[in-house]
Design a protein around this motif. Structure first.
Motif, mmCIF file in Angstrom:
data_model
loop_
_atom_site.group_PDB
_atom_site.id
_atom_site.type_symbol
_atom_site.label_atom_id
_atom_site.label_comp_id
_atom_site.label_asym_id
_atom_site.label_seq_id
_atom_site.Cartn_x
_atom_site.Cartn_y
_atom_site.Cartn_z
ATOM 1 N N MET A 1 0.841 -1.177 0.000
ATOM 2 C CA MET A 1 0.000 0.000 0.000
ATOM 3 C C MET A 1 0.885 1.238 0.000
ATOM 4 N N ALA A 2 0.725 2.077 -0.968
ATOM 5 C CA ALA A 2 1.520 3.291 -1.094
ATOM 6 C C ALA A 2 0.987 4.375 -0.171
ATOM 7 N N LEU A 3 1.887 5.214 0.275
ATOM 8 C CA LEU A 3 1.508 6.345 1.110
ATOM 9 C C LEU A 3 0.757 7.355 0.249
ATOM 10 N N ASP A 4 -0.450 7.698 0.654
ATOM 11 C CA ASP A 4 -1.286 8.622 -0.105
ATOM 12 C C ASP A 4 -1.289 9.968 0.608
ATOM 13 N N ILE A 5 -0.644 10.954 0.018
ATOM 14 C CA ILE A 5 -0.549 12.286 0.618
ATOM 15 C C ILE A 5 -1.521 13.217 -0.095
ATOM 16 N N ASP A 6 -2.248 13.991 0.694
ATOM 17 C CA ASP A 6 -3.228 14.940 0.177
ATOM 18 C C ASP A 6 -2.597 15.826 -0.888
ATOM 19 N N ARG A 7 -3.243 15.952 -2.038
ATOM 20 C CA ARG A 7 -2.680 16.720 -3.153
ATOM 21 C C ARG A 7 -2.565 18.201 -2.809
ATOM 22 N N HIS A 8 -3.453 18.724 -1.961
ATOM 23 C CA HIS A 8 -3.363 20.133 -1.561
ATOM 24 C C HIS A 8 -2.130 20.365 -0.693
ATOM 25 N N PHE A 9 -1.802 19.379 0.124
ATOM 26 C CA PHE A 9 -0.611 19.478 0.971
ATOM 27 C C PHE A 9 0.636 19.523 0.104
ATOM 28 N N ARG A 10 0.649 18.715 -0.938
ATOM 29 C CA ARG A 10 1.821 18.632 -1.817
ATOM 30 C C ARG A 10 2.079 19.933 -2.562
ATOM 31 N N ARG A 11 1.079 20.764 -2.710
ATOM 32 C CA ARG A 11 1.228 22.024 -3.448
ATOM 33 C C ARG A 11 1.702 23.163 -2.553
ATOM 34 N N ASP A 12 2.702 22.961 -1.788
ATOM 35 C CA ASP A 12 3.345 23.947 -0.912
ATOM 36 C C ASP A 12 2.437 24.495 0.187
ATOM 37 N N ASN A 13 1.525 23.706 0.677
ATOM 38 C CA ASN A 13 0.671 24.128 1.792
ATOM 39 C C ASN A 13 1.181 23.632 3.140
ATOM 40 N N PHE A 14 2.415 23.141 3.178
ATOM 41 C CA PHE A 14 2.950 22.614 4.431
ATOM 42 C C PHE A 14 2.819 23.631 5.563
ATOM 43 N N LYS A 15 3.175 24.874 5.294
ATOM 44 C CA LYS A 15 3.116 25.904 6.340
ATOM 45 C C LYS A 15 1.687 26.110 6.838
ATOM 46 N N ARG A 16 0.724 26.144 5.921
ATOM 47 C CA ARG A 16 -0.686 26.322 6.322
ATOM 48 C C ARG A 16 -1.169 25.136 7.152
ATOM 49 N N TYR A 17 -0.860 23.930 6.698
ATOM 50 C CA TYR A 17 -1.276 22.732 7.429
ATOM 51 C C TYR A 17 -0.640 22.705 8.818
ATOM 52 N N ALA A 18 0.663 22.963 8.879
ATOM 53 C CA ALA A 18 1.371 22.939 10.160
ATOM 54 C C ALA A 18 0.842 24.026 11.095
ATOM 55 N N LEU A 19 0.609 25.231 10.552
ATOM 56 C CA LEU A 19 0.089 26.330 11.362
ATOM 57 C C LEU A 19 -1.288 25.992 11.923
ATOM 58 N N GLN A 20 -2.156 25.477 11.084
ATOM 59 C CA GLN A 20 -3.522 25.174 11.512
ATOM 60 C C GLN A 20 -3.539 24.058 12.554
ATOM 61 N N CYS A 21 -2.747 23.022 12.346
ATOM 62 C CA CYS A 21 -2.679 21.927 13.331
ATOM 63 C C CYS A 21 -2.015 22.404 14.618
ATOM 64 N N GLY A 22 -1.019 23.267 14.478
ATOM 65 C CA GLY A 22 -0.388 23.855 15.660
ATOM 66 C C GLY A 22 -1.351 24.731 16.442
ATOM 67 N N LEU A 23 -2.175 25.498 15.730
ATOM 68 C CA LEU A 23 -3.195 26.313 16.395
ATOM 69 C C LEU A 23 -4.177 25.432 17.164
ATOM 70 N N ALA A 24 -4.545 24.312 16.572
ATOM 71 C CA ALA A 24 -5.455 23.378 17.254
ATOM 72 C C ALA A 24 -4.831 22.907 18.560
ATOM 73 N N GLY A 25 -3.560 22.549 18.519
ATOM 74 C CA GLY A 25 -2.869 22.123 19.729
ATOM 75 C C GLY A 25 -2.776 23.228 20.760
ATOM 76 N N LEU A 26 -2.531 24.449 20.297
ATOM 77 C CA LEU A 26 -2.444 25.598 21.200
ATOM 78 C C LEU A 26 -3.792 25.869 21.870
ATOM 79 N N VAL A 27 -4.869 25.778 21.104
ATOM 80 C CA VAL A 27 -6.210 25.990 21.668
ATOM 81 C C VAL A 27 -6.505 24.936 22.731
ATOM 82 N N VAL A 28 -6.174 23.685 22.453
ATOM 83 C CA VAL A 28 -6.387 22.625 23.446
ATOM 84 C C VAL A 28 -5.534 22.884 24.683
#
Length: 167
Positions: free
Chosen positions: A1-28
């Motif tokens: 089974m190949a690793l399936d990575i979200d196509r939006h993530f692959r299009r240089d959205n790493f910073k947005r994804y990391a920021l949003q997930c980090g914000l979730a952790g900060l809120v918790v």
């Protein structure tokens, strides 16, 4: 089974994804510090699932205030009602009795039915109803959980313009 990575993530959205997930952790982190949730972690854990929904799919109907707060109100009412019935019948929470399992199933069913009818569907809140039947709790615990989901909902709404749907 190949690793399936979200196509939006692959299009240089790493910073947005990391920021949003980090914000979730900060809120918790903030909610857990403010609410001082050292006890009843099983019941508070539902907030973690709600945080995922709020920050992974912030524009989805189940991450809106009606569904998050309304769902928790329904979950609290269903769980505490069934838990009270359980106690009035002399069954103790956490006692390992097979009857408790039946009460847990009733709490989930009641919460689910009520959420669907009232259009306040929020799966973590149904888990809360189950947790109230399977664990001992008090009114302070209910206040902490409800305060937590209200706080989560308010924070998410305030920063919604900056959030992406990650899923």
């Amino acid at each position: 089974m190949a690793l399936d990575i979200d196509r939006h993530f692959r299009r240089d959205n790493f910073k947005r994804y990391a920021l949003q997930c980090g914000l979730a952790g900060l809120v918790v982190l903030i909610l857990l510090l403010v609410l001082d949730t050292v006890t009843q972690t099983v019941l508070i854990a539902a907030l973690g699932a709600s945080t995922f929904i709020a920050f992974a799919v912030p524009r989805h109907m189940q991450s809106g205030p009606r569904h998050m707060v309304g769902g928790y109100i329904v979950g609290i009412l269903a769980g505490s009602l069934v838990s009270s019935l359980e106690i009035s019948m002399g069954v103790s929470a956490g006692g390992g009795n097979g009857v408790i399992i039946v009460f847990g199933a009733i709490a989930i069913s009641l919460a689910m039915f009520t959420m669907v009818v009232t259009r306040t569907e929020h799966p973590p809140a149904a888990a809360l109803a189950l947790g109230l039947v399977l664990n001992e709790w008090d009114l302070l615990t209910l206040f902490v959980v409800l305060s937590g989901v209200i706080g989560l909902s308010v924070i998410k709404q305030l920063i919604l313009p900056a959030l992406l749907d990650l899923i």
